[in-house]
Design an enzyme around this catalytic site. Structure first.
Site, PDB file in Angstrom:
ATOM      1  N   ASP A  20       0.858  -1.196   0.000  1.00 23.97           N
ATOM      2  CA  ASP A  20       0.000   0.000   0.000  1.00 23.97           C
ATOM      3  C   ASP A  20       0.891   1.242   0.000  1.00 23.97           C
ATOM      4  OD1 ASP A  20      -2.032   1.845   0.373  1.00 23.97           O
ATOM      5  OD2 ASP A  20      -2.131   1.525   2.553  1.00 23.97           O
ATOM      6  N   ASN A  22      -0.723   4.592  -0.292  1.00 19.52           N
ATOM      7  CA  ASN A  22      -1.463   5.812   0.073  1.00 19.52           C
ATOM      8  C   ASN A  22      -2.203   5.684   1.398  1.00 19.52           C
ATOM      9  OD1 ASN A  22      -3.369   4.034  -0.788  1.00 19.52           O
ATOM     10  ND2 ASN A  22      -4.531   5.489  -2.024  1.00 19.52           N
ATOM     11  N   ASP A  24      -4.366   3.561   2.693  1.00 18.63           N
ATOM     12  CA  ASP A  24      -5.772   3.167   2.877  1.00 18.63           C
ATOM     13  C   ASP A  24      -5.888   1.686   3.262  1.00 18.63           C
ATOM     14  OD1 ASP A  24      -5.104   1.975   0.505  1.00 18.63           O
ATOM     15  OD2 ASP A  24      -6.708   2.882  -0.685  1.00 18.63           O
ATOM     16  N   ASP A  28      -1.730  -1.340  -3.844  1.00 11.57           N
ATOM     17  CA  ASP A  28      -2.059  -0.590  -5.059  1.00 11.57           C
ATOM     18  C   ASP A  28      -0.966  -0.764  -6.118  1.00 11.57           C
ATOM     19  OD1 ASP A  28      -0.091   1.309  -4.025  1.00 11.57           O
ATOM     20  OD2 ASP A  28      -1.688   1.986  -2.691  1.00 11.57           O
ATOM     21  N   ASP A 199      -9.143 -17.030 -16.029  1.00 13.20           N
ATOM     22  CA  ASP A 199      -9.840 -17.449 -14.820  1.00 13.20           C
ATOM     23  C   ASP A 199     -10.977 -18.416 -15.158  1.00 13.20           C
ATOM     24  OD1 ASP A 199     -10.470 -17.006 -11.913  1.00 13.20           O
ATOM     25  OD2 ASP A 199     -12.380 -16.379 -12.789  1.00 13.20           O
ATOM     26  N   HIS A 335      -3.912 -17.939  -4.418  1.00 19.75           N
ATOM     27  CA  HIS A 335      -4.792 -17.165  -3.541  1.00 19.75           C
ATOM     28  C   HIS A 335      -6.040 -17.933  -3.105  1.00 19.75           C
ATOM     29  CE1 HIS A 335      -6.313 -16.845  -7.554  1.00 19.75           C
ATOM     30  NE2 HIS A 335      -7.471 -16.437  -7.084  1.00 19.75           N
ATOM     31  N   ASP A 336      -6.278 -19.097  -3.702  1.00 19.24           N
ATOM     32  CA  ASP A 336      -7.456 -19.890  -3.342  1.00 19.24           C
ATOM     33  C   ASP A 336      -7.146 -21.025  -2.377  1.00 19.24           C
ATOM     34  OD1 ASP A 336      -9.288 -18.473  -4.957  1.00 19.24           O
ATOM     35  OD2 ASP A 336      -8.647 -19.577  -6.734  1.00 19.24           O
TER      36      ASP A 336
HETATM   37  C1  GLC Z   1     -11.105 -18.574  -9.760  1.00 16.96           C
HETATM   38  C2  GLC Z   1     -10.356 -17.648  -8.849  1.00 16.96           C
HETATM   39  C3  GLC Z   1     -11.151 -17.484  -7.589  1.00 16.96           C
HETATM   40  C4  GLC Z   1     -12.490 -16.908  -7.952  1.00 16.96           C
HETATM   41  C5  GLC Z   1     -13.194 -17.730  -9.027  1.00 16.96           C
HETATM   42  C6  GLC Z   1     -14.350 -16.998  -9.622  1.00 16.96           C
HETATM   43  O1  GLC Z   1     -11.219 -19.847  -9.248  1.00 16.96           O
HETATM   44  O2  GLC Z   1      -9.067 -18.126  -8.625  1.00 16.96           O
HETATM   45  O3  GLC Z   1     -10.490 -16.695  -6.649  1.00 16.96           O
HETATM   46  O4  GLC Z   1     -13.303 -16.859  -6.809  1.00 16.96           O
HETATM   47  O5  GLC Z   1     -12.345 -18.049 -10.081  1.00 16.96           O
HETATM   48  O6  GLC Z   1     -13.905 -15.991 -10.486  1.00 16.96           O
HETATM   49 CA    CA Z   2      -3.616   1.802  -1.309  1.00 18.12          CA
END
Ligand code: GLC
Ligand code: CA
Length: 566
Positions: A20, A22, A24, A28, A199, A335-336
């Site tokens: 980050d 700024n 918040d 970013d 995705d 991230h999942d």
């Molecule tokens: C993919 C992404 C996940 C998202 C899903 C719906 O699996 O990695 O984070 O929730 O698609 O877009």
């Molecule tokens: Ca920020």
């Protein structure tokens, strides 16, 4: 076949949690620009940013309301141009996350479509009237719970959503939708983007007729993958998309997210070369042993454990099926999923060694490493305190059960952290400061504050996890570890061993993927002369073939010329 120079090493950045600038509490694009030197120093070739387009953030940006506008939380058009330029100046390619399967309900296409059956955007989405009043058209379940169908204000009319109800699925049978997506891709390619992560693309086609699944309980919905995942038509959509953009940008890199693809489907998604994905990410890499019923769980709180025996088979299969024709992806995190060091390693007793050994095992295989920011410093699951954002549907029940069983507060907290959807989305740990150097304010996600597990502490320490990653990624540039042949050896689990060979060069990787000392005979070592290239933890070689490895220890051997026979 790829050449070593061309093989990518991808660094996944979760923009909301990276840096980050700024105050918040949200990462970013300026933050990414400011950290390009660091990213470059890792030895990666490409950055992948999770979605940064305008979005109401029902699903952290995977619900896009405008594909042509940068979310103002992250920056604007000028700053994205600057980011692309600065990345290129640093020799880094830029990959955007493109959500093809659905939009946000706030997208103007959907707002138009809601106007009624005669609107020209109506057919951009999937609609169905239900034959049975007050019941959805079929019994398919959404990945985010409940039915895939959402009723609108018209007589028994529903729209389709595989994910959240605020993320309606696009109708890919409509050629206009396909053209829109190509236009969007070309717009960003014109701006200098080098690739896309597609995705959830495996869901673009749904079974015609929308038949009920037979196995759902009466009145209940059920996940119906055979009707909405990996259908043959998906290959046609991807081929059209790829060919049309490659006509203008032949080198664009396509990384497909193919969560439920097995190796055979993975092969199909990457063939023919140049008309499909360059590589795909399957979520089926890590077969787990459920430990919820194990008494040990109540003591140490580790909910799952990697099933190493199966993991070896899975890796060997991906390597052999994709290794020759395209490139498997190599990853431990995204991230999942919960953080690998917490999930597959041991973040409590052997954090350092398990982080290093998992990376050694994974990334010295054949393929494209995809590294999630923070993995390179051994970041563990974000500590969450409360029961919210859980990925498990019956999570609350499990928590109640654990409390009844009398688990400690510490174990419960760890469990909650492991099932939180934000487990791997915690703020990047740059320093040991109040907000880990991520921000001057409380980060949106919360943050783990740790003295040793941050970039500042590890950068100049030659034995740190960060240094280990730099060494590994540097090794990846050698033909031996990029395009060399791969062979999984038969050894007793939880030890894993494989060989790599390129021309006369040969390496053997041996690792203990458990939290106990293991001894194994590695017959392949017999009569070999070798040198240690990289070592994590204590490894003892006893005799010609017997090897003993401490918990999560590993070793990389370079084979020298054959020993003289006596
Ligand atoms: C993919 C992404 C996940 C998202 C899903 C719906 O699996 O990695 O984070 O929730 O698609 O877009
Ligand atoms: Ca920020």
């Amino acid at each position: 076949m790829s050449s070593p120079e061309k093989s990518e090493i991808i660094y996944q950045i979760y923009p909301k949690s990276f840096q980050d600038t700024n105050g918040d509490g949200l990462g970013d694009l300026q933050g990414i620009i400011d950290r390009l030197d660091y990213i470059k120093s890792l030895g990666v070739t490409m950055i992948w940013l999770n979605p940064i387009f305008e979005s109401p953030h029902v699903d952290n940006g995977y619900d896009v309301s405008d594909y042509y506008t940068i979310d103002s939380k992250y920056g604007d058009e000028l700053i994205v141009d600057r980011l692309i330029e600065a990345a290129h100046a640093n020799g880094l390619k830029v990959m955007f996350d493109l959500v093809l399967n659905h939009t946000s309900t706030k997208h103007w296409w959907f707002q138009e479509a809601l106007e009624g059956p005669n609107n020209r955007y109506r057919d951009y989405y999937i609609w169905k009237k239900s034959a049975r009043k007050d019941h959805p058209p079929n019994n398919w379940a959404s990945f985010f719970g409940g039915s895939v169908w959402e009723l609108i204000d018209e007589d028994s009319m529903y729209y389709f959503h595989l994910f959240d109800k605020e993320m309606p699925d696009l109708n890919w049978r409509n050629p206009n939708v396909r053209e829109e997506m190509i236009r969007i891709a070309l717009y960003w390619l014109d701006k200098g983007v080098d690739g896309f992560r597609l995705d959830a693309f495996i869901h673009l086609e749904k079974e015609h007729g929308y038949p009920d699944v037979p196995y759902a309980d009466p009145g209940q919905c059920s996940i119906a993958e055979e009707y909405y995942a990996n259908l043959p038509k998906v290959d046609d959509y991807i081929k059209e998309f790829v060919l049309k953009i490659k006509k203008h940008y032949p080198n664009v890199y396509i990384l497909g997210e193919a969560a439920s693809a097995d190796p055979d489907r993975g092969v199909q998604y990457t063939l023919p070369r140049g008309e499909a994905c360059n590589s795909i990410v399957s979520f089926r890499y890590f077969p787990m042993k459920d430990r919820l019923n194990d008494e040990q769980f109540l003591i140490d709180g580790k909910p799952e454990m990697l099933d190493v025996k199966q993991f070896k088979q899975v890796m060997a299969e991906w390597q052999s099926k994709l290794g020759e024709i395209s490139e498997p992806t190599l990853y431990l995190n995204n991230h999942d999923m919960p953080r690998a060091v917490s999930r597959l390693g041991d973040a409590k007793k052997f954090r350092e060694d398990s982080a290093k050994t998992l990376a050694t095992v994974m990334y010295l295989q054949k393929g494209v490493p995809v590294i999630l920011n923070g993995e390179e410093i051994g970041m563990k699951n974000l500590e969450v305190k409360s029961w919210e954002n859980s990925r498990l549907k019956n999570g609350q029940e499990t928590v109640n059960w654990l409390i009844e069983k009398g688990v400690s507060e510490k174990v419960l907290k760890e469990y909650l952290s492991s099932i939180s959807i934000n487990a791997s989305r915690g703020a990047m740990q740059w320093t040991d400061g109040e907000f880990a150097g991520f921000s001057t304010e409380e980060p949106w996600s919360g943050v783990n504050r740790e003295s040793h597990y941050n970039v500042a502490a590890q950068a100049s320490n030659t034995t740190s996890i960060l240094s280990h990653y730099r060494i590994l990624l540097n090794l990846k540039k050698r033909a031996l570890f990029s395009i060399g042949n791969y062979e999984m050896y038969v050894v007793k689990s939880p030890i894993l061993a494989y060989g790599r060979q390129y021309k006369s060069e040969k390496a053997i990787i041996i690792a203990n993927l458990s939290d106990e000392t293991q001894t194994s005979e590695i017959k392949r070592l017999k009569s070999l002369k070798y040198e240690i290239l990289l070592q994590t933890g204590t490894v003892r070689v006893c005799g010609d073939t017997l090897i003993e490895l401490a918990p999560f220890a590993s070793i990389v051997l370079i084979i020298k010329e054959k020993k003289e026979k006596r």
